[in-house]
Design a protein around this motif. Structure first.
Motif, PDB file in Angstrom:
ATOM      1  N   GLN A 302       0.754  -1.107  -0.078  1.00  0.00           N
ATOM      2  CA  GLN A 302       0.136  -0.086   0.067  1.00  0.00           C
ATOM      3  C   GLN A 302       0.831   1.479  -0.201  1.00  0.00           C
ATOM      4  N   ARG A 303       1.863   1.378   0.780  1.00  0.00           N
ATOM      5  CA  ARG A 303       2.658   2.396   0.596  1.00  0.00           C
ATOM      6  C   ARG A 303       3.430   2.654  -0.528  1.00  0.00           C
ATOM      7  N   LEU A 304       3.839   1.340  -1.287  1.00  0.00           N
ATOM      8  CA  LEU A 304       4.426   1.614  -2.660  1.00  0.00           C
ATOM      9  C   LEU A 304       3.488   2.444  -3.452  1.00  0.00           C
ATOM     10  N   ALA A 305       2.513   2.029  -3.543  1.00  0.00           N
ATOM     11  CA  ALA A 305       1.235   2.586  -4.391  1.00  0.00           C
ATOM     12  C   ALA A 305       0.762   3.923  -4.086  1.00  0.00           C
ATOM     13  N   ASP A 306       0.977   4.120  -2.731  1.00  0.00           N
ATOM     14  CA  ASP A 306       0.592   5.650  -2.195  1.00  0.00           C
ATOM     15  C   ASP A 306       1.586   6.638  -2.524  1.00  0.00           C
ATOM     16  N   GLU A 307       2.927   6.067  -2.040  1.00  0.00           N
ATOM     17  CA  GLU A 307       4.020   7.018  -2.757  1.00  0.00           C
ATOM     18  C   GLU A 307       3.957   7.343  -4.305  1.00  0.00           C
ATOM     19  N   ALA A 308       3.845   6.452  -4.818  1.00  0.00           N
ATOM     20  CA  ALA A 308       3.868   6.523  -6.183  1.00  0.00           C
ATOM     21  C   ALA A 308       2.563   7.499  -6.778  1.00  0.00           C
ATOM     22  N   GLN A 309       1.557   7.288  -6.219  1.00  0.00           N
ATOM     23  CA  GLN A 309       0.485   8.346  -6.597  1.00  0.00           C
ATOM     24  C   GLN A 309       0.514   9.636  -6.223  1.00  0.00           C
ATOM     25  N   ALA A 310       1.310   9.637  -4.941  1.00  0.00           N
ATOM     26  CA  ALA A 310       1.673  11.048  -4.450  1.00  0.00           C
ATOM     27  C   ALA A 310       2.809  11.883  -5.246  1.00  0.00           C
ATOM     28  N   ALA A 311       3.437  11.005  -5.998  1.00  0.00           N
ATOM     29  CA  ALA A 311       4.447  11.590  -7.007  1.00  0.00           C
ATOM     30  C   ALA A 311       4.007  11.827  -8.420  1.00  0.00           C
ATOM     31  N   GLY A 312       2.636  11.391  -8.470  1.00  0.00           N
ATOM     32  CA  GLY A 312       2.178  11.962  -9.978  1.00  0.00           C
ATOM     33  C   GLY A 312       1.689  10.503 -10.637  1.00  0.00           C
ATOM     34  N   ALA A 313       1.851   9.523 -10.299  1.00  0.00           N
ATOM     35  CA  ALA A 313       1.361   8.126 -10.913  1.00  0.00           C
ATOM     36  C   ALA A 313      -0.021   8.269 -10.983  1.00  0.00           C
ATOM     37  N   GLN A 314      -0.527   7.357 -11.845  1.00  0.00           N
ATOM     38  CA  GLN A 314      -2.270   7.328 -11.792  1.00  0.00           C
ATOM     39  C   GLN A 314      -2.100   5.574 -11.503  1.00  0.00           C
ATOM     40  N   LEU A 315      -3.112   5.245 -10.679  1.00  0.00           N
ATOM     41  CA  LEU A 315      -3.336   4.031 -10.239  1.00  0.00           C
ATOM     42  C   LEU A 315      -4.627   3.441 -11.079  1.00  0.00           C
ATOM     43  N   HIS A 316      -4.616   2.322 -11.613  1.00  0.00           N
ATOM     44  CA  HIS A 316      -5.733   1.776 -12.403  1.00  0.00           C
ATOM     45  C   HIS A 316      -6.069   0.501 -11.883  1.00  0.00           C
ATOM     46  N   ALA A 317      -7.350   0.447 -11.224  1.00  0.00           N
ATOM     47  CA  ALA A 317      -7.777  -0.841 -10.541  1.00  0.00           C
ATOM     48  C   ALA A 317      -8.094  -1.627 -11.716  1.00  0.00           C
ATOM     49  N   LEU A 318      -7.627  -3.127 -11.686  1.00  0.00           N
ATOM     50  CA  LEU A 318      -8.023  -4.042 -12.399  1.00  0.00           C
ATOM     51  C   LEU A 318      -9.092  -4.694 -12.207  1.00  0.00           C
ATOM     52  N   ALA A 319      -9.646  -4.641 -11.047  1.00  0.00           N
ATOM     53  CA  ALA A 319     -10.812  -5.424 -10.694  1.00  0.00           C
ATOM     54  C   ALA A 319     -11.963  -4.745  -9.907  1.00  0.00           C
ATOM     55  N   ASP A 320     -13.237  -4.952 -10.048  1.00  0.00           N
ATOM     56  CA  ASP A 320     -14.334  -4.013  -9.552  1.00  0.00           C
ATOM     57  C   ASP A 320     -14.215  -4.144  -8.025  1.00  0.00           C
ATOM     58  N   THR A 321     -13.662  -4.877  -7.388  1.00  0.00           N
ATOM     59  CA  THR A 321     -13.754  -4.958  -5.826  1.00  0.00           C
ATOM     60  C   THR A 321     -12.281  -4.426  -5.488  1.00  0.00           C
ATOM     61  N   PRO A 322     -12.307  -3.402  -4.460  1.00  0.00           N
ATOM     62  CA  PRO A 322     -11.305  -2.768  -3.987  1.00  0.00           C
ATOM     63  C   PRO A 322     -10.284  -3.489  -3.152  1.00  0.00           C
ATOM     64  N   SER A 323      -9.159  -3.362  -2.952  1.00  0.00           N
ATOM     65  CA  SER A 323      -8.246  -4.075  -1.831  1.00  0.00           C
ATOM     66  C   SER A 323      -8.830  -3.856  -0.362  1.00  0.00           C
ATOM     67  N   ASP A 324      -8.540  -4.943   0.350  1.00  0.00           N
ATOM     68  CA  ASP A 324      -8.960  -4.927   1.555  1.00  0.00           C
ATOM     69  C   ASP A 324      -8.139  -5.607   2.676  1.00  0.00           C
ATOM     70  N   ALA A 325      -7.698  -4.590   3.596  1.00  0.00           N
ATOM     71  CA  ALA A 325      -6.484  -4.747   4.479  1.00  0.00           C
ATOM     72  C   ALA A 325      -6.861  -5.860   5.585  1.00  0.00           C
ATOM     73  N   ALA A 326      -8.328  -5.913   5.834  1.00  0.00           N
ATOM     74  CA  ALA A 326      -8.518  -6.767   6.786  1.00  0.00           C
ATOM     75  C   ALA A 326      -8.404  -8.266   6.344  1.00  0.00           C
ATOM     76  N   SER A 327      -8.784  -8.385   4.948  1.00  0.00           N
ATOM     77  CA  SER A 327      -8.388  -9.910   4.647  1.00  0.00           C
ATOM     78  C   SER A 327      -7.190  -9.998   3.890  1.00  0.00           C
ATOM     79  N   ARG A 328      -6.458  -8.899   3.858  1.00  0.00           N
ATOM     80  CA  ARG A 328      -5.065  -8.902   3.156  1.00  0.00           C
ATOM     81  C   ARG A 328      -5.111  -9.436   1.646  1.00  0.00           C
ATOM     82  N   ARG A 329      -6.448  -8.878   1.012  1.00  0.00           N
ATOM     83  CA  ARG A 329      -6.486  -9.252  -0.368  1.00  0.00           C
ATOM     84  C   ARG A 329      -6.209  -8.021  -1.043  1.00  0.00           C
ATOM     85  N   PHE A 330      -5.227  -7.915  -1.602  1.00  0.00           N
ATOM     86  CA  PHE A 330      -4.690  -6.574  -2.585  1.00  0.00           C
ATOM     87  C   PHE A 330      -5.394  -7.057  -4.034  1.00  0.00           C
TER      88      PHE A 330
END
Length: 472
Positions: A302-330
């Protein structure tokens, strides 16, 4: 070593016990080695359900089908290869002599090294324990195996099964935390094979150096994929995503970033979304998709993704379901526009994040790869023979696959290993047999020979002879 963490004295005693057993029987016959390999195969196959269940519990969720395919099938194939060819591997190899040494005879005799240490990571705990062990047993060695503390159920069960299958002075499993792992890598083995991160690989090599222990380091790094100018684009994306999402990207040879022709980034993301929808529908409840091994590893992704986004990268979700920290399903995520300096583009990702990097020419793609540390794997999708030849010749990686990902690892006749920052040495098949053997050169002088012609005192006969020898 069950239950309590073994202390250093117990580790030393175990190594001493195995080395004494080796010295009593330093060259086991092929029949003995084959019996040990068959015992290992039976142990794995007879207990595959229990080991797969333990592994799924350690991960949170990991599909039994994936485990059987990616771990047990590969281990069985490796054993079958060793059983088929190992007797031939053991035979002395005749070598030629130069004209001045005749009629002497020379050969190379494979000998067991002695006691081998094997350090196992958490991501494929059965395969990466069994694979090196197969090579070590085929070569006639004894082995101590340090399992990962991140897969405690699998590690404990594997220890129990090994204890039932092998004598303690032949194969033994050590379980414990990172401190035990550090002590293990500092022991004077006859060879040490470590599979893990590049960062820890530095520490392992330093520890082994104190005893001049030979090492095979199977590390990682950022394995690139190139979708070439003559690629079947949709096939390439589909194949890459299949390799990237196996074990949720927690694979040392997973594609770490993909180079695509500039202007095809959006097409890549669109096709990737379609592919994920077919592979893992209803991701939140899909039992085929592996969860991340621990909260710490999930938070890092999550830190890798957040840092990249803060630096100007665009995140493209490839699934309809978002990541879930509780189940560790990224959820699988493609990333475009990530600057080179962010951690996402510097560190091995080891998860389902996939940076998409555009290139203008094949020269640019090759330069981009060669400007970075040498990777464990390189993947090229292209149907043009000249392009395939160029990338093969002009890049260096531990291994390469064309129009495929990961599958070179499944070919037991190919050596598997890294280069530079991604490791050193190799194993699998005959190459693994050689890694765990001393290929001893033996020179046998003939009864009648010319050795005295080049012995002191030197004189005219020697002068004429050496001039003749240097002319040829």
């Amino acid at each position: 070593m069950k239950n309590d963490l073994p202390d250093l004295a117990a580790l030393d005693a175990l190594l001493r016990e195995q080395r004494e057993a080796y010295l009593r029987a330093p060259y086991p016959s092929w029949e003995q080695r084959a019996r040990h390999l068959k015992a290992l195969r039976a142990m794995l196959l007879d207990n595959r359900d229990a080991l797969a269940e333990a592994m799924s519990a350690d991960f949170g969720n990991r599909a039994k089908q994936e485990v059987l395919l990616a771990e047990f099938l590969l281990a069985k194939s490796e054993i079958d290869e060793a059983l088929k060819h190992g007797k031939q591997w053991m035979k002395p190899q005749r070598r030629s002599t130069n004209r001045w040494l005749r009629p002497a005879r020379v050969k190379v005799v494979p000998q067991p090294l002695g006691v081998v240490g094997i350090v196992v990571p958490w991501n494929y705990p059965v395969l990466l324990a069994a694979g090196p062990l197969i090579c070590a047993l085929a070569a006639g060695n004894r082995a101590m195996i340090k399992m990962s503390e991140f897969t405690p159920r699998t590690s404990a069960l594997f220890e129990t099964l090994v204890t039932k299958t092998f004598a303690r002075d032949h194969v033994a499993v050590v379980n414990g935390d990172a401190n035990i792992g550090a002590a293990f890598t500092g022991m004077p083995f006859d060879h040490l094979l470590f599979t893990g991160s590049t960062r820890v690989g530095h520490e392992v090599m330093r520890a082994a150096a104190a005893n001049l222990t030979p090492v095979t380091l199977e590390l990682g790094g950022k394995s690139p994929a190139i979708i070439g100018p003559h690629a079947r684009f949709d096939y390439a994306v589909d194949s890459l995503l299949l390799g990237k999402t196996l074990n949720a990207g927690q694979t040392c040879v997973a594609p770490d970033y993909v180079l695509v022709p500039r202007g095809r980034e959006d097409a890549f993301v669109a096709r990737a979304r379609a592919r994920i929808a077919k592979l893992y529908p209803d991701l939140a409840r899909n039992r085929d998709y592996t969860t991340i091994i621990s909260e710490r590893h999930y938070a890092r992704l999550q830190r890798l993704a957040d840092e990249a986004q803060a630096a100007g990268a665009q995140l493209h979700a490839l699934a309809d379901t978002p990541s879930d920290a509780a189940s560790r399903r990224f959820a699988p995520t493609a990333i475009t526009g990530a600057p080179d300096h962010v951690a996402l583009m510097q560190e091995e990702i080891f998860g389902p994040l996939l940076p998409v990097v555009p290139y203008d020419t094949l020269d640019d793609a090759i330069r981009y790869i060669n400007a970075r540390p040498r990777p464990l794997a390189l993947y090229l999708y292209d149907d043009d023979a000249a392009t395939v030849e160029r990338v093969t010749r002009e890049t260096i990686a531990g291994g390469m696959a064309v129009n495929e990902t990961l599958m070179h690892l499944a070919c037991e006749s190919l050596p598997f290993g890294g280069v530079g920052a991604s490791g050193m040495g190799a194993y699998h098949g005959y190459d693994g047999f050689v890694t765990f053997s001393k290929m001893k050169p033996v020179f046998t002088q003939a009864r009648l020979n010319t050795r005295n012609l080049v012995a002191p005192p030197y004189g005219k006969v020697f002068d004429r002879l050496i001039r003749t020898m240097l002319r040829f």
